[in-house]
Scaffold this active site. Structure first.
Site, PDB file in Angstrom:
ATOM      1  N   THR A  51      -8.275   7.398  -2.577  1.00 48.15           N
ATOM      2  CA  THR A  51      -7.486   6.168  -2.515  1.00 48.15           C
ATOM      3  C   THR A  51      -7.604   5.424  -3.834  1.00 48.15           C
ATOM      4  O   THR A  51      -8.655   5.455  -4.479  1.00 48.15           O
ATOM      5  CB  THR A  51      -7.944   5.253  -1.370  1.00 48.15           C
ATOM      6  N   LYS A  56      -9.889  -0.634   0.411  1.00 48.40           N
ATOM      7  CA  LYS A  56     -10.128   0.504   1.313  1.00 48.40           C
ATOM      8  C   LYS A  56     -11.384   1.260   0.889  1.00 48.40           C
ATOM      9  O   LYS A  56     -12.209   1.632   1.720  1.00 48.40           O
ATOM     10  CB  LYS A  56      -8.975   1.503   1.202  1.00 48.40           C
ATOM     11  N   ASP A 113      -4.052   6.276   5.263  1.00 46.49           N
ATOM     12  CA  ASP A 113      -2.795   5.538   5.201  1.00 46.49           C
ATOM     13  C   ASP A 113      -2.840   4.495   6.297  1.00 46.49           C
ATOM     14  O   ASP A 113      -3.196   4.788   7.448  1.00 46.49           O
ATOM     15  CB  ASP A 113      -1.566   6.434   5.343  1.00 46.49           C
TER      16      ASP A 113
HETATM   17  P1  ITT Z   1      -3.727   4.484  -1.417  1.00 45.14           P
HETATM   18  O1  ITT Z   1      -2.402   5.078  -0.983  1.00 45.14           O
HETATM   19  O2  ITT Z   1      -4.110   4.836  -2.815  1.00 45.14           O
HETATM   20  O3  ITT Z   1      -4.819   4.752  -0.418  1.00 45.14           O
HETATM   21  P2  ITT Z   1      -2.432   1.951  -0.865  1.00 45.14           P
HETATM   22  O4  ITT Z   1      -2.872   0.511  -0.925  1.00 45.14           O
HETATM   23  O5  ITT Z   1      -1.113   2.294  -1.535  1.00 45.14           O
HETATM   24  O6  ITT Z   1      -3.609   2.864  -1.442  1.00 45.14           O
HETATM   25  P3  ITT Z   1      -1.307   2.427   1.759  1.00 45.14           P
HETATM   26  O7  ITT Z   1      -0.039   3.016   1.271  1.00 45.14           O
HETATM   27  O8  ITT Z   1      -1.991   3.049   2.935  1.00 45.14           O
HETATM   28  O9  ITT Z   1      -2.417   2.405   0.627  1.00 45.14           O
HETATM   29  O10 ITT Z   1      -1.018   0.890   2.055  1.00 45.14           O
HETATM   30  C1  ITT Z   1      -1.911   0.177   2.787  1.00 45.14           C
HETATM   31  C2  ITT Z   1      -1.589  -1.308   2.641  1.00 45.14           C
HETATM   32  O11 ITT Z   1      -1.707  -1.922   3.932  1.00 45.14           O
HETATM   33  C3  ITT Z   1      -2.639  -1.971   1.761  1.00 45.14           C
HETATM   34  O12 ITT Z   1      -2.213  -2.007   0.415  1.00 45.14           O
HETATM   35  C4  ITT Z   1      -2.762  -3.348   2.389  1.00 45.14           C
HETATM   36  O13 ITT Z   1      -1.763  -4.174   1.887  1.00 45.14           O
HETATM   37  C5  ITT Z   1      -2.484  -3.070   3.854  1.00 45.14           C
HETATM   38  N1  ITT Z   1      -3.746  -2.835   4.581  1.00 45.14           N
HETATM   39  C6  ITT Z   1      -4.234  -1.650   5.040  1.00 45.14           C
HETATM   40  N2  ITT Z   1      -5.421  -1.809   5.612  1.00 45.14           N
HETATM   41  C7  ITT Z   1      -5.707  -3.109   5.507  1.00 45.14           C
HETATM   42  C8  ITT Z   1      -6.800  -3.882   5.887  1.00 45.14           C
HETATM   43  O14 ITT Z   1      -7.874  -3.344   6.459  1.00 45.14           O
HETATM   44  N3  ITT Z   1      -6.765  -5.185   5.641  1.00 45.14           N
HETATM   45  C9  ITT Z   1      -5.696  -5.748   5.053  1.00 45.14           C
HETATM   46  N4  ITT Z   1      -4.630  -5.102   4.628  1.00 45.14           N
HETATM   47  C10 ITT Z   1      -4.621  -3.768   4.857  1.00 45.14           C
END
Ligand code: ITT
Length: 241
Positions: A51, A56, A113
């Site tokens: 990631t 995360k 994700d």
């Molecule tokens: P990677 O793909 O590199 O893992 P990303 O941030 O692009 O990173 P995602 O596409 O899975 O990952 O998007 C997840 C988004 O959802 C993240 O950027 C946050 O805005 C939100 N999110 C996910 N889990 C969360 C949490 O525990 N608390 C708050 N926001 C969260």
């Protein structure tokens, strides 16, 4: 203490010249419960946490600290472009990321994700959570945009949930996926400076606190990601049994 090495990790080292700790029988290079730490090339015994999201990563690393694994981040893969992420669901995206990065890494690869689904917004931002408003927007801007769009929505209609899908892959194949979800409500203002992303606007009604007002440990205990991580931990333990 009984040592355990997930067989998902063990498979890759069925062939010699893998060496095992004489005391706890863990493959050398792992953080062994017996305390013996070796410096054998750890690559095939390391879990890649795939990631780019520092929030995360912190949460996943905090959980993984309780498992006998070495952990690597994406910075250990030089010259690898970011994975495409064009699935329609969290599971498709997690599988896609895990599969992609695992082709470049000799050990196991874990991808996450996740995102927020707001009922009054027909499930938005959903799989677009990280790109909501614009790819370069800040977490605060994204939170404020949700609040703005819910301006005329009263509390019973402000329900939402976080989803998390973790995919574990090896050499281009998904081994297993694990999911978690937490129900909550969108607040009327940002509350709390902990966590990341949408945490300051996600209220856990029974605690009357947002995820942004919880400590890292409190969040991990109840969150979508914590649930999925514990399922993964249980799976790895059973696999090793
Ligand atoms: P990677 O793909 O590199 O893992 P990303 O941030 O692009 O990173 P995602 O596409 O899975 O990952 O998007 C997840 C988004 O959802 C993240 O950027 C946050 O805005 C939100 N999110 C996910 N889990 C969360 C949490 O525990 N608390 C708050 N926001 C969260």
């Amino acid at each position: 203490m009984r040592c355990w090495v997930p067989s998902t990790l063990r498979r890759a080292r069925d062939s010699p010249p893998y060496l095992f700790c004489p005391s706890c029988r863990l493959p050398l290079g792992m953080r062994a419960p017996c305390g013996l730490k070796t410096s054998m090339n750890p690559d095939s015994e390391t879990l890649l946490v795939a990631t780019f999201n520092p929030g995360k990563l912190r949460e996943i690393q905090a959980y993984l600290a309780s498992l006998p694994l070495q952990v690597a981040g994406l910075q250990s893969l030089s010259d690898v472009r970011p994975s495409p992420e064009d699935g329609d669901t969290f599971e498709q995206n997690a599988r896609q990321k895990a599969t992609y990065y695992s082709r470049f890494f000799p050990g196991s690869t874990l991808a996450d994700d996740s995102g927020l689904a707001v009922d009054a917004l027909d499930g938005e931002p959903g799989t677009y959570s990280a790109r909501y408003v614009s790819p370069s927007a800040s977490d605060e801007q994204r939170c404020r945009q949700i609040l703005k769009r819910l301006e005329n929505v009263a509390t019973p209609g402000r329900t939402a949930r976080f989803f998390c899908c973790l995919a574990l892959a090896r050499q281009g194949y998904v081994i297993q996926v694990f999911t978690g979800a937490i129900e909550g409500e969108i607040t009327y203002e940002l509350r709390g400076a902990n966590g990341f992303g949408y945490d300051p606007i996600f209220l856990v009604p029974r605690l009357n606190r947002t995820l942004g007002e919880l400590s890292a440990a409190e969040k991990l205990d109840i969150s979508h990601r914590g649930q999925a991580l514990r399922k993964m931990g249980e799976y790895l333990r059973q696999e090793s049994g």
